[in-house]
Write a protein that holds these residues in place. Structure first.
Motif, short mmCIF file in Angstrom:
data_model
loop_
_atom_site.label_atom_id
_atom_site.label_comp_id
_atom_site.label_asym_id
_atom_site.label_seq_id
_atom_site.Cartn_x
_atom_site.Cartn_y
_atom_site.Cartn_z
N PHE A 135 -5.95 5.24 -2.18
CA PHE A 135 -7.11 4.64 -1.53
C PHE A 135 -6.87 4.59 -0.03
O PHE A 135 -5.72 4.66 0.44
CB PHE A 135 -7.42 3.24 -2.08
N LYS A 178 0.82 -1.21 0.00
CA LYS A 178 0.00 0.00 0.00
C LYS A 178 0.86 1.26 0.00
O LYS A 178 0.38 2.35 -0.32
CB LYS A 178 -0.92 0.00 1.22
N ASN A 191 -11.72 6.06 -3.75
CA ASN A 191 -11.56 4.65 -3.40
C ASN A 191 -11.41 4.48 -1.89
O ASN A 191 -10.46 4.99 -1.29
CB ASN A 191 -10.32 4.07 -4.10
N SER A 221 -6.15 0.62 -7.79
CA SER A 221 -6.35 1.84 -7.01
C SER A 221 -6.26 3.10 -7.88
O SER A 221 -6.84 4.13 -7.55
CB SER A 221 -5.32 1.92 -5.88
#
Length: 313
Positions: free
Chosen positions: A107, A78, A198, A188
């Motif tokens: 996101f 991420k 998102n 994403s």
């Protein structure tokens, strides 16, 4: 009274199985081979219990190391500082190709259930525990089926646990460092409108990471699967070579779907290991088919010698 299916030879020299209350041992047979059906179930039960014990132990270790499992591993893709993204940026700068460097993962994660984080902590620890315990589980499976194999089958199957574990580990690493970050960055950054933001649930994110990682690990088991399918005659190298073009198309489609951009370079990075894996599987299938053919020729020669001796008598 316990009955046994014992291998015996008929008058033509063929091996058949006969139900008897007497234990007839072949040359390479051990005491474990002669156990009754319920004895085998008891042995299987203990293999299963030991596998569960090791799985539970690794799950506990993962559960107690929450920061490493979540902050470092699961939430790693991420962050734009993830290893794969950094290498993509370096590669883009070196080759002067734009669109490769991932500069944003737009996101946020949210939890929508009161027990959601606790439940996901348990399930995530279980997945990590399974990955770590996979070699031992394979070893227990191998210990259970090994006594049922003939000596030549045991010889050809040497290294089953090592190679299966190695391929699974390589697949997990490939899935985590290639499939997962490319899929997350692509999904994403894909938008249908600027007014949509998102926001993914924690369970959805972790499920995606775990599914892609485990799927890659299982895909890398393809040579092992091809080995056993070739042993029983379902797959041959000619079949795989004849369908190679379809396999290439499927692999390219998969690589195109999970890559974050339309450039050819990132698609090649994903597709190349899968193509190599397919070619290795063809080689494995050819090896098994050759061994099967040699074995059949030896059996035919032995039958011919036996028939010749009978004619002489």
């Amino acid at each position: 009274m316990a009955y046994y299916w014992s291998p015996i030879s008929d008058k033509n020299g063929r091996v058949i199985f006969k139900k008897t209350d007497k234990k007839i041992r072949r040359k390479d047979q051990t005491l474990e081979d002669e156990m009754s059906f319920f004895d085998h179930l008891e042995v299987l039960r203990w293999h299963f219990i030991r596998s569960l014990a090791v799985l539970f132990a690794f799950t506990i270790v993962a559960f107690l190391n929450r920061e490493i499992v979540f902050d470092k591993i699961l939430f790693g893709p991420k962050s734009v500082d993830f290893w794969t993204y950094r290498q993509m940026c370096k590669l883009g700068d070196m080759l002067n190709i734009g669109g490769i460097c991932i500069e944003e993962i737009p996101f946020t994660l949210m939890n929508t259930q009161m027990v959601g984080q606790f439940t996901l902590h348990i399930t995530s620890s279980l997945v990590v525990g399974f990955i770590l315990a996979f070699p031992y589980i394979l070893w227990e499976i191998w210990r259970f089926i090994r006594p049922a194999l003939y000596s030549n089958e045991k010889k050809y199957s040497t290294g089953f646990v090592f190679f299966s574990s190695m391929l699974f580990g390589m697949g997990v690493l490939f899935g985590y460092f290639i499939f997962v970050p490319l899929s997350i960055s692509f999904l994403s950054n894909y938008i249908v409108s600027d007014i949509v933001t998102n926001q993914y649930t924690l369970s959805n994110y972790i499920s995606t990471v775990a599914t892609l990682t485990l799927a890659a690990g299982l895909i890398f088991e393809l040579p092992i699967v091809i080995y056993f399918l070739s042993k029983v005659g379902i797959i041959t190298p000619s079949i795989m070579k004849r369908n190679r073009r379809y396999a290439i198309v499927i692999i390219l489609i998969v690589s195109a779907v999970i890559t974050p951009s339309a450039d050819v370079l990132t698609q090649v990075v994903v597709a190349t290991p899968l193509l190599i894996l397919y070619e290795i599987s063809i080689f494995v299938s050819g090896y098994v088919v050759r061994k099967n053919k040699e074995k059949e020729e030896e059996e035919l020669a032995e039958d011919s010698r036996g028939n010749y001796r009978e004619l002489e008598d």
